[in-house]
Design a protein around this motif. Structure first.
Motif, PDB file in Angstrom:
ATOM      1  N   ASP A   1      22.261 -27.733  20.715  1.00 22.13           N
ATOM      2  CA  ASP A   1      21.756 -28.626  19.663  1.00 22.13           C
ATOM      3  C   ASP A   1      22.206 -28.188  18.274  1.00 22.13           C
ATOM      4  O   ASP A   1      22.491 -29.039  17.414  1.00 22.13           O
ATOM      5  CB  ASP A   1      20.227 -28.707  19.710  1.00 22.13           C
ATOM      6  CG  ASP A   1      19.726 -29.656  20.786  1.00 22.13           C
ATOM      7  OD1 ASP A   1      20.543 -30.453  21.295  1.00 22.13           O
ATOM      8  OD2 ASP A   1      18.526 -29.611  21.114  1.00 22.13           O
TER       9      ASP A   1
ATOM     10  N   GLU B   1      21.806 -40.691  16.306  1.00 22.71           N
ATOM     11  CA  GLU B   1      21.654 -39.473  15.501  1.00 22.71           C
ATOM     12  C   GLU B   1      20.214 -39.306  15.024  1.00 22.71           C
ATOM     13  O   GLU B   1      19.669 -38.194  15.030  1.00 22.71           O
ATOM     14  CB  GLU B   1      22.599 -39.530  14.309  1.00 22.71           C
ATOM     15  CG  GLU B   1      24.071 -39.396  14.690  1.00 22.71           C
ATOM     16  CD  GLU B   1      25.005 -39.721  13.547  1.00 22.71           C
ATOM     17  OE1 GLU B   1      26.201 -39.415  13.673  1.00 22.71           O
ATOM     18  OE2 GLU B   1      24.538 -40.302  12.523  1.00 22.71           O
TER      19      GLU B   1
ATOM     20  N   GLU C   1      24.974 -26.714  17.448  1.00 21.57           N
ATOM     21  CA  GLU C   1      26.368 -27.115  17.298  1.00 21.57           C
ATOM     22  C   GLU C   1      26.476 -28.620  17.058  1.00 21.57           C
ATOM     23  O   GLU C   1      27.293 -29.070  16.250  1.00 21.57           O
ATOM     24  CB  GLU C   1      27.162 -26.726  18.547  1.00 21.57           C
ATOM     25  CG  GLU C   1      27.380 -25.223  18.721  1.00 21.57           C
ATOM     26  CD  GLU C   1      26.123 -24.469  19.127  1.00 21.57           C
ATOM     27  OE1 GLU C   1      26.073 -23.246  18.941  1.00 21.57           O
ATOM     28  OE2 GLU C   1      25.176 -25.126  19.639  1.00 21.57           O
ATOM     29  N   ARG C   2      25.641 -29.393  17.732  1.00 19.09           N
ATOM     30  CA  ARG C   2      25.669 -30.840  17.513  1.00 19.09           C
ATOM     31  C   ARG C   2      25.180 -31.176  16.110  1.00 19.09           C
ATOM     32  O   ARG C   2      25.736 -32.071  15.446  1.00 19.09           O
ATOM     33  CB  ARG C   2      24.809 -31.558  18.556  1.00 19.09           C
ATOM     34  CG  ARG C   2      24.960 -33.079  18.426  1.00 19.09           C
ATOM     35  CD  ARG C   2      24.134 -33.842  19.407  1.00 19.09           C
ATOM     36  NE  ARG C   2      24.276 -35.283  19.169  1.00 19.09           N
ATOM     37  CZ  ARG C   2      23.454 -36.203  19.660  1.00 19.09           C
ATOM     38  NH1 ARG C   2      22.446 -35.858  20.443  1.00 19.09           N
ATOM     39  NH2 ARG C   2      23.645 -37.477  19.386  1.00 19.09           N
TER      40      ARG C   2
END
Length: 333
Positions: free
Chosen positions: A277, A260, A279-280
């Motif tokens: 990205d 992360e 959404e992640r």
């Protein structure tokens, strides 16, 4: 920033209660944003001023003065001053952030150009200082001029802190106090000063504005990841695309594992953003409860604001300011 109709009632009721004063403030704004020699100034200013903002900051100045029984008109000058400072910072911010939407409309820098936005912002800053001097009160001039410097300092600090994963919540709070809360607290404080409030009353008004402004900005940061374009008046995910380390991300980074952290380094520090990205990022925030934690902070600041009001005279205005603190966080409560 957009306001949900279901929670707008305290703000609307406060505006209705103070409608006479706010009408005078609007008239001052229209008159003082004119320019005989540079017609682009009122064109650019009218585009932003006419975009439907709630005039929250000048309303706070009017409310603070009336709360302490002020019967003059200088609070109207100060309220217009506050709105000009705010509008100037918006024009400058949109250039710095390369924003394309503000209050649901194209930004001035998009419709005209960056040079126009910056120079008109400068003009409004100059106008704000002209307005505040008309009160003849050195203390309010000191408060508002200091606030203008703090706002600029906060924006510069954000340039370096916003894309550095080492940014802590303490630094974030310093940025927020500069870019947002400084004008809220100045707005309420000068209202108390012009009304001749006691030191304790003026301090209470400052504390209320400071807490309200911090809660306001935290909510804005939360909604960038959890709101809708219609609700917030700008594009959802703009803070992520602009690589801003706001409170939810700072909280998530503090709990990030190696994978992360690498994601945040790529997207925020290096600016290498790819499809999916956002959404992640939202999924990571949800996994670590970062939105909920930021929401708790916003609610705590709103409670601090309500508490500050207890030192001020009871009445309809104080009751509405109390409700306003709840209103600011209602969108994420």
């Amino acid at each position: 920033m957009g306001v949900n109709e279901t929670v707008a009632k305290p703000l609307d009721r406060l505006a209705a209660l103070l409608a006479h004063d706010m009408g005078a403030v609007d008239a001052l704004i229209r008159t003082r944003m004119e320019s005989r020699h540079a017609p682009r100034i009122p064109e650019v200013t009218a585009h932003l001023v006419g975009a439907g903002g709630k005039r929250l900051r000048p309303l706070l100045t009017i409310a603070a003065a009336r709360l302490l029984g002020y019967e003059g008109t200088h609070h109207q000058l100060l309220a217009a001053t506050v709105e000009f400072i705010h509008t100037a910072t918006l024009l400058h911010d949109d250039v710095v952030d390369e924003s394309r939407q503000r209050r649901g409309r194209p930004t001035a820098n998009l419709l005209w150009d960056n040079k126009s936005s910056v120079l008109v912002g400068d003009y409004l800053f100059a106008r704000s200082f002209q307005l505040m001097t008309e009160t003849g009160n050195m203390r309010v001039m000191s408060i508002l001029s200091n606030a203008s410097a703090v706002i600029a300092e906060g924006e510069v600090l954000q340039l370096t802190a916003a894309q550095d994963l080492r940014t802590t919540e303490e630094i974030y709070l310093q940025v927020v106090r500069g870019k947002t809360a400084a004008l809220f607290s100045a707005a309420t404080e000068v209202g108390g000063v012009i009304a001749g409030g006691t030191d304790a009353q003026v301090q209470a008004l400052y504390d209320y504005g400071d807490a309200l402004g911090i809660a306001f900005q935290i909510v804005d940061d939360i909604l960038d990841y959890s709101g809708t374009t219609e609700t917030i008046g700008k594009n959802t995910g703009d803070d992520f695309r602009e690589r801003k380390l706001t409170l939810p991300v700072i909280k998530a980074v503090a709990k990030a594992d190696a994978e992360e952290r690498a994601f945040w380094q790529r997207t925020i520090e290096k600016g290498d953003q790819q499809e999916g990205d956002l959404e992640r990022a939202m999924a990571i925030l949800g996994h670590h409860g970062a939105i909920d934690a930021a929401r708790a902070d916003a609610l705590a600041w709103a409670a601090r604001g309500r508490s500050a009001l207890e030192a001020l005279p009871e009445g309809e205005i104080r009751a509405l300011l109390t409700e306003l603190a709840d209103f600011v966080v209602a969108r994420v409560a």
